[in-house]
Enzyme design. Sequence first.
Site, PDB file in Angstrom:
ATOM      1  N   HIS A  67       0.795  -0.631  -0.364  1.00 46.63           N
ATOM      2  CA  HIS A  67       0.016  -0.343  -0.073  1.00 46.63           C
ATOM      3  C   HIS A  67       1.225   1.380   0.229  1.00 46.63           C
ATOM      4  O   HIS A  67       2.093   1.297   0.047  1.00 46.63           O
ATOM      5  CB  HIS A  67      -0.811  -0.187   1.578  1.00 46.63           C
ATOM      6  CG  HIS A  67      -0.356   0.122   2.627  1.00 46.63           C
ATOM      7  ND1 HIS A  67       0.361   0.682   3.411  1.00 46.63           N
ATOM      8  CD2 HIS A  67       0.216  -1.466   3.086  1.00 46.63           C
ATOM      9  CE1 HIS A  67       0.642   0.697   4.632  1.00 46.63           C
ATOM     10  NE2 HIS A  67       0.680  -0.682   4.043  1.00 46.63           N
ATOM     11  N   ASP A  69      -0.533   4.229   0.576  1.00 42.29           N
ATOM     12  CA  ASP A  69      -1.327   5.585   1.503  1.00 42.29           C
ATOM     13  C   ASP A  69      -0.379   5.440   3.225  1.00 42.29           C
ATOM     14  O   ASP A  69      -0.177   4.463   3.273  1.00 42.29           O
ATOM     15  CB  ASP A  69      -2.630   5.181   1.985  1.00 42.29           C
ATOM     16  CG  ASP A  69      -3.118   3.498   1.855  1.00 42.29           C
ATOM     17  OD1 ASP A  69      -2.753   2.784   2.270  1.00 42.29           O
ATOM     18  OD2 ASP A  69      -4.105   3.483   3.421  1.00 42.29           O
ATOM     19  N   ASP A 100       6.465   1.750   6.679  1.00 43.10           N
ATOM     20  CA  ASP A 100       5.296   1.346   6.940  1.00 43.10           C
ATOM     21  C   ASP A 100       4.406   2.117   6.216  1.00 43.10           C
ATOM     22  O   ASP A 100       3.340   3.102   6.119  1.00 43.10           O
ATOM     23  CB  ASP A 100       4.130   0.800   8.246  1.00 43.10           C
ATOM     24  CG  ASP A 100       2.546   0.428   7.738  1.00 43.10           C
ATOM     25  OD1 ASP A 100       2.515  -0.502   7.299  1.00 43.10           O
ATOM     26  OD2 ASP A 100       2.233   0.425   8.496  1.00 43.10           O
ATOM     27  N   GLU A 134      -5.291   1.262   2.681  1.00 42.23           N
ATOM     28  CA  GLU A 134      -5.198  -0.210   3.013  1.00 42.23           C
ATOM     29  C   GLU A 134      -5.402   0.290   4.769  1.00 42.23           C
ATOM     30  O   GLU A 134      -5.663  -0.484   5.710  1.00 42.23           O
ATOM     31  CB  GLU A 134      -3.519  -0.642   3.234  1.00 42.23           C
ATOM     32  CG  GLU A 134      -3.836  -1.991   3.771  1.00 42.23           C
ATOM     33  CD  GLU A 134      -2.998  -1.937   5.347  1.00 42.23           C
ATOM     34  OE1 GLU A 134      -2.521  -3.148   6.522  1.00 42.23           O
ATOM     35  OE2 GLU A 134      -2.697  -0.633   5.762  1.00 42.23           O
ATOM     36  N   GLU A 135      -4.617   1.268   5.371  1.00 36.27           N
ATOM     37  CA  GLU A 135      -4.482   2.041   6.841  1.00 36.27           C
ATOM     38  C   GLU A 135      -6.171   2.835   6.366  1.00 36.27           C
ATOM     39  O   GLU A 135      -6.161   3.465   7.794  1.00 36.27           O
ATOM     40  CB  GLU A 135      -3.216   3.289   6.798  1.00 36.27           C
ATOM     41  CG  GLU A 135      -1.855   2.776   6.264  1.00 36.27           C
ATOM     42  CD  GLU A 135      -1.545   2.606   7.178  1.00 36.27           C
ATOM     43  OE1 GLU A 135      -2.179   1.638   7.847  1.00 36.27           O
ATOM     44  OE2 GLU A 135      -0.174   1.717   7.404  1.00 36.27           O
ATOM     45  N   GLU A 163       4.337  -5.537   4.392  1.00 32.20           N
ATOM     46  CA  GLU A 163       4.159  -5.021   5.776  1.00 32.20           C
ATOM     47  C   GLU A 163       5.434  -4.863   6.588  1.00 32.20           C
ATOM     48  O   GLU A 163       6.548  -6.651   6.521  1.00 32.20           O
ATOM     49  CB  GLU A 163       2.782  -5.832   6.293  1.00 32.20           C
ATOM     50  CG  GLU A 163       1.543  -5.228   6.262  1.00 32.20           C
ATOM     51  CD  GLU A 163       1.039  -3.459   5.993  1.00 32.20           C
ATOM     52  OE1 GLU A 163       2.132  -3.545   6.977  1.00 32.20           O
ATOM     53  OE2 GLU A 163       0.495  -3.400   5.562  1.00 32.20           O
ATOM     54  N   HIS A 353       2.849   3.975  12.850  1.00 35.44           N
ATOM     55  CA  HIS A 353       2.372   5.082  13.619  1.00 35.44           C
ATOM     56  C   HIS A 353       2.763   5.788  14.236  1.00 35.44           C
ATOM     57  O   HIS A 353       1.778   6.592  15.139  1.00 35.44           O
ATOM     58  CB  HIS A 353       1.452   3.574  13.495  1.00 35.44           C
ATOM     59  CG  HIS A 353       0.675   3.309  12.404  1.00 35.44           C
ATOM     60  ND1 HIS A 353      -1.088   2.921  12.072  1.00 35.44           N
ATOM     61  CD2 HIS A 353       0.702   2.188  11.196  1.00 35.44           C
ATOM     62  CE1 HIS A 353      -1.404   1.835  11.340  1.00 35.44           C
ATOM     63  NE2 HIS A 353      -0.186   2.117  10.748  1.00 35.44           N
TER      64      HIS A 353
END
Length: 380
Positions: A67, A69, A100, A134-135, A163, A353
Amino acid sequence: MSSPTVTLALDLIRCPSVTPDDAGCQDLIAVRLAALGFTIEPLPHGAVRNLWARRGRAAPLFCFAGHTDVVPPGPLADWVCDPFQPVLRDGLLIGRGAADMKGALAAMVTATEAFVAAHPDHRGTIAFLLTSDEEGPAVDGTARVIETLSARGERIDYALVGEPSCREHLGDCIKNGRRGSLNGALTLFGRQGHVAYPHLADNPIHRLAPALAALCAETWDAGNEHFPPTSLQVSNLQAGTGAENVIPGNLSLRFNLRFSTEQTPARLQQRVAAILAAHGLEAGRHYQLDWRLSGQPFLTPSGELVAAARAAIAATTGLTTELSTGGGTSDGRFIAPTGAQVLEFGPLNATIHQVNECVATADLDQLASIYQDLLRRLLT
């Protein structure tokens, strides 16, 4: 001077792709892949950008999935840099998405470039499945692409999701499955009133408390050799007006069940309803409960993909990697039901994150080497 992998990671992080915005990431990658002879196929859905690119038509089809995003950066004042103007400092690449998962995306691209240069006539097919959803809700991203591919009869044999999977050292862990995720939204009906006149009210907090204690104490299963036991966790509990002297009229509870292959969503829903009923709570009369299934559990047992990944990791890092199904959900849950072997392997997950998310530049270069060796083992 930065390596090709780190340079591409820097370029991708400079795209402020807060979900569901791709912000140009897929265009950067598509240009690189097109130069290698990939057929580029954008598959947008609503505000979400998806990309399907493939080189070859024969089986087996190996797919890099990921991903573009990222999650919002959080308090900008707490960052050592602008989160979308990444910096290199003390061997680290710092910026939102470094771990990520823009670092892994960069490694996938440079690994593919090196592999195709060395093996222009490789067997099988290499593909990329990228999404900007995805997020976020993960509704219009990978799931939509898989629907399109299935309708066309295109089948993925091996999928590597980038991931961040590692704990302390690159290569110490790969994910060969994930638990399922079932979300419950419970509204309990009461009657608002004055705390001094409880006989004229019905306190939903008091009514729920015994049932909630039972739900939290329940042993759902013992797990199995691949999965830990199923777990229920309360994420939100809201009731009341904020006043000290008012019994609330309703209560809102949100909870999540992370479940193993020992369970099904239907069985879990039935057991929750039975526990509520055992504590005097009747559906429709006392409560409303809405369910949302985020994903079924999946497992890729030992096979060609697991063996090739472990061998490639060992050859580059010297580590014997551990197989794990821990952690949250990933887009692998949409690919695995097609029959594909699915693994997740990427950099360390220690800062994902978080403010000042980072990845070691040396790890990105090693990751690209591992990805390239994985392609060699499966497609030559």
